[in-house]
Design a protein around this motif. Structure first.
Motif, short mmCIF file in Angstrom:
data_model
loop_
_atom_site.label_atom_id
_atom_site.label_comp_id
_atom_site.label_asym_id
_atom_site.label_seq_id
_atom_site.Cartn_x
_atom_site.Cartn_y
_atom_site.Cartn_z
N ASP A 155 0.85 -1.19 0.00
CA ASP A 155 0.00 0.00 0.00
C ASP A 155 0.89 1.25 0.00
OD1 ASP A 155 -2.24 -1.59 0.11
OD2 ASP A 155 -2.45 -1.46 2.30
N ASN A 156 0.43 2.26 -0.71
CA ASN A 156 1.14 3.54 -0.76
C ASN A 156 2.56 3.42 -1.30
OD1 ASN A 156 -1.04 5.00 0.41
ND2 ASN A 156 -0.39 4.32 2.45
N ASP A 203 -2.24 16.09 -2.36
CA ASP A 203 -1.95 14.83 -3.06
C ASP A 203 -1.58 15.02 -4.53
OD1 ASP A 203 -2.22 13.14 -0.87
OD2 ASP A 203 -4.40 13.00 -1.12
N ARG A 256 3.84 6.63 -3.20
CA ARG A 256 4.15 7.74 -2.31
C ARG A 256 5.45 7.48 -1.53
NH1 ARG A 256 0.96 11.91 -0.35
NH2 ARG A 256 1.72 12.90 1.56
N LYS A 257 5.58 6.24 -1.03
CA LYS A 257 6.79 5.90 -0.28
C LYS A 257 8.03 6.07 -1.14
CE LYS A 257 4.59 2.45 2.76
NZ LYS A 257 4.49 1.00 3.05
#
Length: 208
Positions: A100-101, A167, A104-105
């Motif tokens: 997940d994510n 975002d 972004r990470k």
């Protein structure tokens, strides 16, 4: 002055790979344009902005080559394939392995990667190396490069200040916002370099 157009490929076709024995990387590399993607590329890359392109490069992915062909035909130049212009490699065997994510990470941590995949810094370094080689070999030319959204976004961090607002990514160069949205198909950035290969200007070219 050397001009480089960094262009994201057009819209790919959605396919079902359930029965495909190719690994995810090969599936990604083979992904081709949809009929709509062909139309988008043909329309956007026919603009006068892309007149008089001297040299044309593309990653080795099918969808970038299919996008680049419209610039090739328009300017009567061949497509030069460079594998290091390819998209970021995930390094996984199944999409179920993607955390997940992940996006972004990886964007926030340039060293974050999965298994045998690539991190942000590795992608940026190989892309930048290609750009510098092209600048050295083709000074004072008008050059088009068809690549991928993530690869281009990581490369631009070499020169731009980047922030995340609501975002959305905001890229600024010399305190001017050059990008503040999500990557569209055939999103284009015009980069101007001086005789010393120093970037002096970036413009986000609107093709709509």
């Amino acid at each position: 002055m050397t001009t480089i157009y960094l262009i994201r490929h057009s819209k790919p076709m959605k396919v079902n790979n359930t029965f495909n024995k190719d690994n995810l990387q090969l599936q990604n590399e083979k992904s081709s344009l949809s009929i709509e993607g062909e139309q988008i590329a043909k329309e956007k890359l026919s603009k006068n902005e892309f007149d008089d392109i001297d040299i044309l490069f593309s990653s080795s992915y099918v969808r970038t080559i299919q996008t680049a062909k419209y610039l090739s035909e328009k300017n009567n130049v061949e497509i030069n394939i460079i594998s290091d212009l390819g998209e970021r490699k995930f390094g996984i065997d199944s999409w179920n392995e993607l955390p997940d994510n992940f996006e972004r990470k990886q964007f926030l941590d340039e060293n974050y990667k999965l298994n045998n995949g690539e991190n942000q810094k590795e992608v940026r370094d190989r892309m930048y190396s290609v750009i510098m080689k092209i600048l050295n070999e083709y000074p004072s030319k008008r050059i088009a490069i068809v690549s991928h959204g993530t690869a281009i976004s990581y490369l631009l961090k070499k020169w731009c200040d980047v922030s995340i607002i609501d975002d959305k990514l905001r890229y600024t160069f010399k305190n001017e916002i050059i990008f503040d949205s999500c990557f569209n198909y055939c999103e284009t950035f015009k980069l101007e370099f001086d005789a010393e290969n120093k970037l002096i200007d970036i413009k986000n070219i609107k093709l709509d």
